[in-house]
Write a protein that holds these residues in place. Structure first.
Motif, PDB file in Angstrom:
ATOM      1  N   GLU A   1       0.752  -0.856   0.011  1.00 30.70           N
ATOM      2  CA  GLU A   1      -0.521   0.036   0.229  1.00 30.70           C
ATOM      3  C   GLU A   1       1.276   0.981  -0.367  1.00 30.70           C
ATOM      4  OE1 GLU A   1      -0.645  -2.642   2.231  1.00 30.70           O
ATOM      5  OE2 GLU A   1      -2.098  -3.289   1.198  1.00 30.70           O
ATOM      6  N   GLU A   2       2.059   0.915   0.637  1.00 35.38           N
ATOM      7  CA  GLU A   2       2.173   2.377   0.555  1.00 35.38           C
ATOM      8  C   GLU A   2       3.523   3.039  -0.571  1.00 35.38           C
ATOM      9  OE1 GLU A   2       3.939   2.409   5.772  1.00 35.38           O
ATOM     10  OE2 GLU A   2       5.221   1.232   4.485  1.00 35.38           O
ATOM     11  N   PHE A   3       4.078   1.378  -1.188  1.00 35.93           N
ATOM     12  CA  PHE A   3       4.694   1.728  -2.489  1.00 35.93           C
ATOM     13  C   PHE A   3       3.730   2.937  -3.378  1.00 35.93           C
ATOM     14  CE2 PHE A   3       5.225  -0.552  -6.594  1.00 35.93           C
ATOM     15  CZ  PHE A   3       6.240   0.541  -7.287  1.00 35.93           C
ATOM     16  N   ALA A   4       1.989   1.879  -3.571  1.00 32.11           N
ATOM     17  CA  ALA A   4       1.547   1.808  -4.416  1.00 32.11           C
ATOM     18  C   ALA A   4       1.838   3.873  -4.197  1.00 32.11           C
ATOM     19  CB  ALA A   4       0.205   1.601  -3.965  1.00 32.11           C
ATOM     20  N   VAL A   5       1.300   4.204  -3.254  1.00 31.05           N
ATOM     21  CA  VAL A   5       1.295   5.798  -3.064  1.00 31.05           C
ATOM     22  C   VAL A   5       2.416   6.402  -3.452  1.00 31.05           C
ATOM     23  CG1 VAL A   5       1.136   7.960  -1.539  1.00 31.05           C
ATOM     24  CG2 VAL A   5      -0.428   6.140  -0.871  1.00 31.05           C
ATOM     25  N   VAL A   6       3.369   5.938  -2.888  1.00 36.19           N
ATOM     26  CA  VAL A   6       4.959   6.977  -3.331  1.00 36.19           C
ATOM     27  C   VAL A   6       5.294   5.870  -4.900  1.00 36.19           C
ATOM     28  CG1 VAL A   6       7.577   5.742  -3.265  1.00 36.19           C
ATOM     29  CG2 VAL A   6       5.673   6.576  -1.517  1.00 36.19           C
ATOM     30  N   ALA A   7       4.898   5.142  -5.278  1.00 31.17           N
ATOM     31  CA  ALA A   7       5.068   4.902  -6.906  1.00 31.17           C
ATOM     32  C   ALA A   7       4.144   6.133  -7.958  1.00 31.17           C
ATOM     33  CB  ALA A   7       4.781   2.993  -7.256  1.00 31.17           C
ATOM     34  N   GLU A   8       3.226   6.660  -7.824  1.00 24.49           N
ATOM     35  CA  GLU A   8       1.620   6.970  -8.611  1.00 24.49           C
ATOM     36  C   GLU A   8       2.321   8.663  -8.105  1.00 24.49           C
ATOM     37  OE1 GLU A   8      -0.208  10.067  -9.167  1.00 24.49           O
ATOM     38  OE2 GLU A   8      -0.260   9.713  -7.388  1.00 24.49           O
ATOM     39  N   THR A   9       3.400   9.044  -7.554  1.00 27.99           N
ATOM     40  CA  THR A   9       3.993  10.185  -7.524  1.00 27.99           C
ATOM     41  C   THR A   9       4.870  10.089  -8.060  1.00 27.99           C
ATOM     42  OG1 THR A   9       4.752   9.915  -5.031  1.00 27.99           O
ATOM     43  CG2 THR A   9       3.203  10.842  -5.012  1.00 27.99           C
ATOM     44  N   LEU A  10       5.947   9.151  -7.967  1.00 31.23           N
ATOM     45  CA  LEU A  10       7.246   9.459  -8.434  1.00 31.23           C
ATOM     46  C   LEU A  10       7.003   8.958 -10.156  1.00 31.23           C
ATOM     47  CD1 LEU A  10       9.458   6.713  -6.884  1.00 31.23           C
ATOM     48  CD2 LEU A  10       9.673   9.508  -7.160  1.00 31.23           C
ATOM     49  N   GLN A  11       6.189   8.245 -10.822  1.00 32.70           N
ATOM     50  CA  GLN A  11       5.634   8.197 -11.687  1.00 32.70           C
ATOM     51  C   GLN A  11       5.248   9.587 -12.086  1.00 32.70           C
ATOM     52  OE1 GLN A  11       6.669   5.496 -13.067  1.00 32.70           O
ATOM     53  NE2 GLN A  11       5.698   4.149 -12.869  1.00 32.70           N
ATOM     54  N   ARG A  12       4.572  10.238 -12.086  1.00 31.29           N
ATOM     55  CA  ARG A  12       3.611  11.522 -12.471  1.00 31.29           C
ATOM     56  C   ARG A  12       4.723  12.941 -12.011  1.00 31.29           C
ATOM     57  NH1 ARG A  12       2.081  13.991  -8.361  1.00 31.29           N
ATOM     58  NH2 ARG A  12       0.682  12.633  -7.415  1.00 31.29           N
ATOM     59  N   ASN A  13       5.577  12.464 -11.136  1.00 28.23           N
ATOM     60  CA  ASN A  13       6.672  13.749 -11.241  1.00 28.23           C
ATOM     61  C   ASN A  13       8.016  13.398 -12.102  1.00 28.23           C
ATOM     62  OD1 ASN A  13       5.562  15.635  -9.089  1.00 28.23           O
ATOM     63  ND2 ASN A  13       6.215  14.037  -7.644  1.00 28.23           N
TER      64      ASN A  13
ATOM     65  N   ILE B   1       7.880   5.128 -16.708  1.00 27.05           N
ATOM     66  CA  ILE B   1       7.561   5.315 -17.537  1.00 27.05           C
ATOM     67  C   ILE B   1       8.825   6.318 -18.523  1.00 27.05           C
ATOM     68  CG2 ILE B   1       5.261   5.243 -16.726  1.00 27.05           C
ATOM     69  CD1 ILE B   1       7.166   8.651 -17.821  1.00 27.05           C
ATOM     70  N   ALA B   2       8.487   6.105 -20.020  1.00 30.42           N
ATOM     71  CA  ALA B   2       9.460   6.278 -20.864  1.00 30.42           C
ATOM     72  C   ALA B   2       8.966   6.209 -22.127  1.00 30.42           C
ATOM     73  CB  ALA B   2      10.619   5.314 -20.656  1.00 30.42           C
ATOM     74  N   ALA B   3       8.360   5.572 -22.501  1.00 27.40           N
ATOM     75  CA  ALA B   3       6.898   6.401 -23.497  1.00 27.40           C
ATOM     76  C   ALA B   3       6.800   7.592 -23.742  1.00 27.40           C
ATOM     77  CB  ALA B   3       6.397   5.103 -24.026  1.00 27.40           C
ATOM     78  N   PRO B   4       6.843   8.134 -24.662  1.00 26.09           N
ATOM     79  CA  PRO B   4       6.096   9.884 -24.810  1.00 26.09           C
ATOM     80  C   PRO B   4       4.446   9.444 -24.370  1.00 26.09           C
ATOM     81  CG  PRO B   4       7.530   9.591 -26.886  1.00 26.09           C
ATOM     82  CD  PRO B   4       7.550   7.969 -26.212  1.00 26.09           C
ATOM     83  N   ALA B   5       3.421   9.030 -24.682  1.00 24.75           N
ATOM     84  CA  ALA B   5       2.215   8.524 -24.246  1.00 24.75           C
ATOM     85  C   ALA B   5       1.678   8.444 -23.058  1.00 24.75           C
ATOM     86  CB  ALA B   5       2.075   7.492 -25.022  1.00 24.75           C
ATOM     87  N   ASP B   6       2.745   8.218 -22.465  1.00 28.88           N
ATOM     88  CA  ASP B   6       2.836   7.605 -20.854  1.00 28.88           C
ATOM     89  C   ASP B   6       3.482   9.316 -20.221  1.00 28.88           C
ATOM     90  OD1 ASP B   6       1.877   5.056 -21.023  1.00 28.88           O
ATOM     91  OD2 ASP B   6       3.697   3.804 -21.004  1.00 28.88           O
ATOM     92  N   VAL B   7       4.414   9.727 -20.474  1.00 22.51           N
ATOM     93  CA  VAL B   7       4.518  10.526 -19.938  1.00 22.51           C
ATOM     94  C   VAL B   7       3.446  11.752 -20.855  1.00 22.51           C
ATOM     95  CG1 VAL B   7       6.529  12.591 -20.557  1.00 22.51           C
ATOM     96  CG2 VAL B   7       6.830  10.547 -20.747  1.00 22.51           C
TER      97      VAL B   7
END
Length: 203
Positions: free
Chosen positions: A52-64, A120-126
């Motif tokens: 659960e903690e990882f899910a929170v952290v991962a979401e912020t890291l992907q977005r940022n 993430i790295a693909a332009p669509a994901d960015v």
């Protein structure tokens, strides 16, 4: 020879050890690489974080991460597009600001990997994860560029502060410290751009 080599190593144990290549990471942010049955993945985990903690952290890291990439590209776009009286000042300033922002891209991606994620790295994901939009039109007016960037930086800085609190609550003070540093950098760049807008000649 090829057929024999293909048959060698078959069986239940071999399948478990080899794993499957090309598996897509799961979760809403596609970040959870720790549970993929892929080659060389047996030692990947979330460290001291719960699922659960990882899910929170991962979401912020992907977005940022996506936002930092987009912000880099937007500064570059305006660096190339700028014209007029403030061309030299902004052309050079944008690259100076990029040098301060750029390291955060690799740092955030590697932080996610260290916690068992998959950046993430693909332009669509960015584009999907980022809160900053890179313009497709040519914007040459200095005030329009700077005003747009100030709005972006205001949103990004606020996001880092909110995310710092969120990941700290999710038992990850290390990522919170990263976000606090990025927030300070974004605030400084925002202040400098805002100061430029005080010039009545900026058009």
């Amino acid at each position: 020879m090829t057929q024999k080599a293909g048959k060698k190593g078959k069986g239940k144990d071999a399948d478990q050890n080899v794993g499957t290549q090309g598996v897509v990471a799961g979760g809403d942010s596609k970040a959870d690489a720790a549970h993929l049955n892929t080659v060389h993945n047996r030692l990947v985990d979330h460290g001291y974080l719960s699922e659960e903690e990882f899910a929170v952290v991962a979401e912020t890291l992907q977005r940022n991460l996506a936002t930092s990439i987009s912000l880099y590209l937007k500064f570059k776009k305006y660096h190339w597009d700028i014209r007029g009286r403030f061309f030299r000042d902004l052309h050079l300033a944008y690259d100076e600001f990029i040098e301060e922002i750029f390291p955060s891209i690799d740092e955030q991606a590697e932080r996610l990997v260290a916690l068992g994620g998959s950046p993430i790295a693909a332009p669509a994901d960015v584009d999907r994860f980022s809160v900053v939009r890179v313009p497709t039109d040519t914007v040459r007016d200095a005030r329009a560029q700077v005003s747009d960037l100030v709005d972006d930086l205001t949103r990004v800085g606020r996001g880092y502060r909110d995310d710092s609190q969120a990941v700290d609550d999710a038992n990850d003070p290390a990522t919170a410290d990263l976000y606090n540093g990025y927030a300070a950098t974004v605030d400084k760049i925002r202040w400098m751009l805002s100061a430029m807008m005080d010039d009545d000649r900026m058009t």
